[in-house]
Design a protein around this motif. Sequence first.
Motif, PDB file in Angstrom:
ATOM      1  N   GLU A 147     -70.459  15.300 -78.468  1.00  0.00           N
ATOM      2  CA  GLU A 147     -71.868  14.985 -78.712  1.00  0.00           C
ATOM      3  C   GLU A 147     -72.159  13.517 -78.419  1.00  0.00           C
ATOM      4  N   THR A 148     -71.271  12.642 -78.888  1.00  0.00           N
ATOM      5  CA  THR A 148     -71.466  11.203 -78.679  1.00  0.00           C
ATOM      6  C   THR A 148     -71.394  10.862 -77.193  1.00  0.00           C
ATOM      7  N   ILE A 149     -70.431  11.440 -76.501  1.00  0.00           N
ATOM      8  CA  ILE A 149     -70.260  11.173 -75.081  1.00  0.00           C
ATOM      9  C   ILE A 149     -71.438  11.722 -74.283  1.00  0.00           C
ATOM     10  N   ALA A 150     -71.890  12.924 -74.638  1.00  0.00           N
ATOM     11  CA  ALA A 150     -73.043  13.504 -73.948  1.00  0.00           C
ATOM     12  C   ALA A 150     -74.295  12.667 -74.182  1.00  0.00           C
ATOM     13  N   THR A 151     -74.473  12.177 -75.407  1.00  0.00           N
ATOM     14  CA  THR A 151     -75.625  11.328 -75.724  1.00  0.00           C
ATOM     15  C   THR A 151     -75.606  10.058 -74.883  1.00  0.00           C
ATOM     16  N   ALA A 152     -74.447   9.410 -74.817  1.00  0.00           N
ATOM     17  CA  ALA A 152     -74.329   8.175 -74.036  1.00  0.00           C
ATOM     18  C   ALA A 152     -74.580   8.435 -72.553  1.00  0.00           C
ATOM     19  N   THR A 153     -74.094   9.552 -72.049  1.00  0.00           N
ATOM     20  CA  THR A 153     -74.271   9.883 -70.635  1.00  0.00           C
ATOM     21  C   THR A 153     -75.736  10.104 -70.304  1.00  0.00           C
ATOM     22  N   LEU A 154     -76.445  10.830 -71.166  1.00  0.00           N
ATOM     23  CA  LEU A 154     -77.851  11.132 -70.916  1.00  0.00           C
ATOM     24  C   LEU A 154     -78.758   9.937 -71.181  1.00  0.00           C
ATOM     25  N   GLN A 155     -78.404   9.144 -72.185  1.00  0.00           N
ATOM     26  CA  GLN A 155     -79.243   7.986 -72.532  1.00  0.00           C
ATOM     27  C   GLN A 155     -78.850   6.737 -71.773  1.00  0.00           C
ATOM     28  N   ARG A 156     -77.801   6.832 -70.932  1.00  0.00           N
ATOM     29  CA  ARG A 156     -77.322   5.721 -70.116  1.00  0.00           C
ATOM     30  C   ARG A 156     -76.910   4.526 -70.965  1.00  0.00           C
ATOM     31  N   SER A 177     -68.718   3.036 -69.050  1.00  0.00           N
ATOM     32  CA  SER A 177     -70.106   3.398 -68.721  1.00  0.00           C
ATOM     33  C   SER A 177     -70.072   4.806 -68.156  1.00  0.00           C
ATOM     34  N   PRO A 178     -70.377   5.818 -68.969  1.00  0.00           N
ATOM     35  CA  PRO A 178     -70.294   7.207 -68.500  1.00  0.00           C
ATOM     36  C   PRO A 178     -71.297   7.491 -67.396  1.00  0.00           C
ATOM     37  N   GLN A 179     -70.855   8.227 -66.379  1.00  0.00           N
ATOM     38  CA  GLN A 179     -71.715   8.561 -65.248  1.00  0.00           C
ATOM     39  C   GLN A 179     -72.085  10.042 -65.233  1.00  0.00           C
ATOM     40  N   GLN A 180     -71.118  10.907 -65.568  1.00  0.00           N
ATOM     41  CA  GLN A 180     -71.399  12.336 -65.578  1.00  0.00           C
ATOM     42  C   GLN A 180     -70.341  13.073 -66.389  1.00  0.00           C
ATOM     43  N   LEU A 181     -70.714  14.256 -66.897  1.00  0.00           N
ATOM     44  CA  LEU A 181     -69.774  15.156 -67.551  1.00  0.00           C
ATOM     45  C   LEU A 181     -69.332  16.195 -66.526  1.00  0.00           C
ATOM     46  N   LEU A 182     -68.065  16.531 -66.549  1.00  0.00           N
ATOM     47  CA  LEU A 182     -67.508  17.467 -65.582  1.00  0.00           C
ATOM     48  C   LEU A 182     -66.749  18.571 -66.308  1.00  0.00           C
ATOM     49  N   PHE A 183     -67.062  19.826 -65.978  1.00  0.00           N
ATOM     50  CA  PHE A 183     -66.309  20.961 -66.493  1.00  0.00           C
ATOM     51  C   PHE A 183     -65.412  21.448 -65.374  1.00  0.00           C
ATOM     52  N   TYR A 184     -64.106  21.227 -65.512  1.00  0.00           N
ATOM     53  CA  TYR A 184     -63.169  21.485 -64.419  1.00  0.00           C
ATOM     54  C   TYR A 184     -61.951  22.229 -64.944  1.00  0.00           C
ATOM     55  N   ARG A 185     -61.652  23.359 -64.348  1.00  0.00           N
ATOM     56  CA  ARG A 185     -60.522  24.189 -64.749  1.00  0.00           C
ATOM     57  C   ARG A 185     -60.525  24.442 -66.259  1.00  0.00           C
ATOM     58  N   ASP A 186     -61.693  24.816 -66.766  1.00  0.00           N
ATOM     59  CA  ASP A 186     -61.888  25.221 -68.159  1.00  0.00           C
ATOM     60  C   ASP A 186     -61.778  24.077 -69.166  1.00  0.00           C
ATOM     61  N   ASN A 187     -61.892  22.840 -68.697  1.00  0.00           N
ATOM     62  CA  ASN A 187     -61.840  21.708 -69.618  1.00  0.00           C
ATOM     63  C   ASN A 187     -62.893  20.669 -69.239  1.00  0.00           C
ATOM     64  N   TRP A 188     -63.330  19.896 -70.239  1.00  0.00           N
ATOM     65  CA  TRP A 188     -64.393  18.912 -70.045  1.00  0.00           C
ATOM     66  C   TRP A 188     -63.811  17.520 -69.798  1.00  0.00           C
ATOM     67  N   TYR A 189     -64.433  16.807 -68.859  1.00  0.00           N
ATOM     68  CA  TYR A 189     -64.060  15.432 -68.536  1.00  0.00           C
ATOM     69  C   TYR A 189     -65.331  14.581 -68.471  1.00  0.00           C
TER      70      TYR A 189
END
Length: 324
Positions: A147-156, A177-189
């Motif tokens: 949640e925290t990482i997604a918030t930072a990514t969306l709110q820049r 500085s997060p740029q994007q969330l990636l769902f890769y091979r069933d795991n989040w990065y």
Amino acid sequence: MNRTERFYKIEQLLISRRVVPISVFLEDLGVSPATFKRDLDYLRDRMKMPIEWDHKARGYRYVTDNPNDQSSTLPGLWFTASEVHALLTMQHLLANLGNGLLSSHIAPLQTRLKALIGSADHSVEEVEKRIKLEHATRRTLPLQCFETIATATLQRKQLQINHFNRQNGQEITRIISPQQLLFYRDNWYVDAWCHLREGIRSFSIDAIRHAELLAAPAIELSQQEFKEYFEKGYGIFSGTKVAWAKLRFTPLRARWVATEQWHPEQRSCFDKDGYYCLEVPYSDDRELLMDILKHGTEVEVVAPVEMRNNVRKLLESTLVQYKT
């Protein structure tokens, strides 16, 4: 005429005519008033089509802000294999995000996805019962960190994270500085600019022990720079220094591998003996080595020499464990 065909016919009549009397629907569809009522309720409630009864004109009409709009609002009711997979995968992803940051957005999306999945001649329950997606290697995701990482990514915003490096067993604090969330091979990065290393890095979210949102704005990378960095390498490991691996698969294994995409820029061909030759770019060979080794004796690394040596060393060290 099955239900899917009736749905399209109803929509076609509503778009082509200003008002459509019930008698016209019944005649063109060849159904009873009760069946037409069920179809209409489904289109309104499940597919959210803007259909209303016009008391003065004594018929149904299609409501739109633009009277000249002749476009369809009814989503495709027949799905290809890839579309079914996409819909079910999206539904699965949403269901597994849990309550929290995106809950207010997830609920409407899930409702819409269920309507899409069940919009053909089969109910969503039947689709979910008969089509399954298995995720064998998914790791447990810490919801609070996500949640925290997604918030930072969306709110820049910048993030301070405690990241556990599985390679050396150490935990280190970083500012990213997060740029994007990636769902890769069933795991989040999270793909980010790492202020410590002064470069682009990917962090497995399940390896982030703690994440704290900072007030400082995130550094914004250009899409072109970001795209070039991640598309040059192989899999999750990327970089600017690229080499090419040439692999040779047996004719038997080629029956599977020839239909796979290992990399968007891969090159492939069959040689005169029926072997499948595959060339893929990579900047870090760790993930590529894992994909090669799972094919055992059915594949040979032709080039480069460095990768051939790495495969040989891995096989020799593995064999040592079985000599006792």
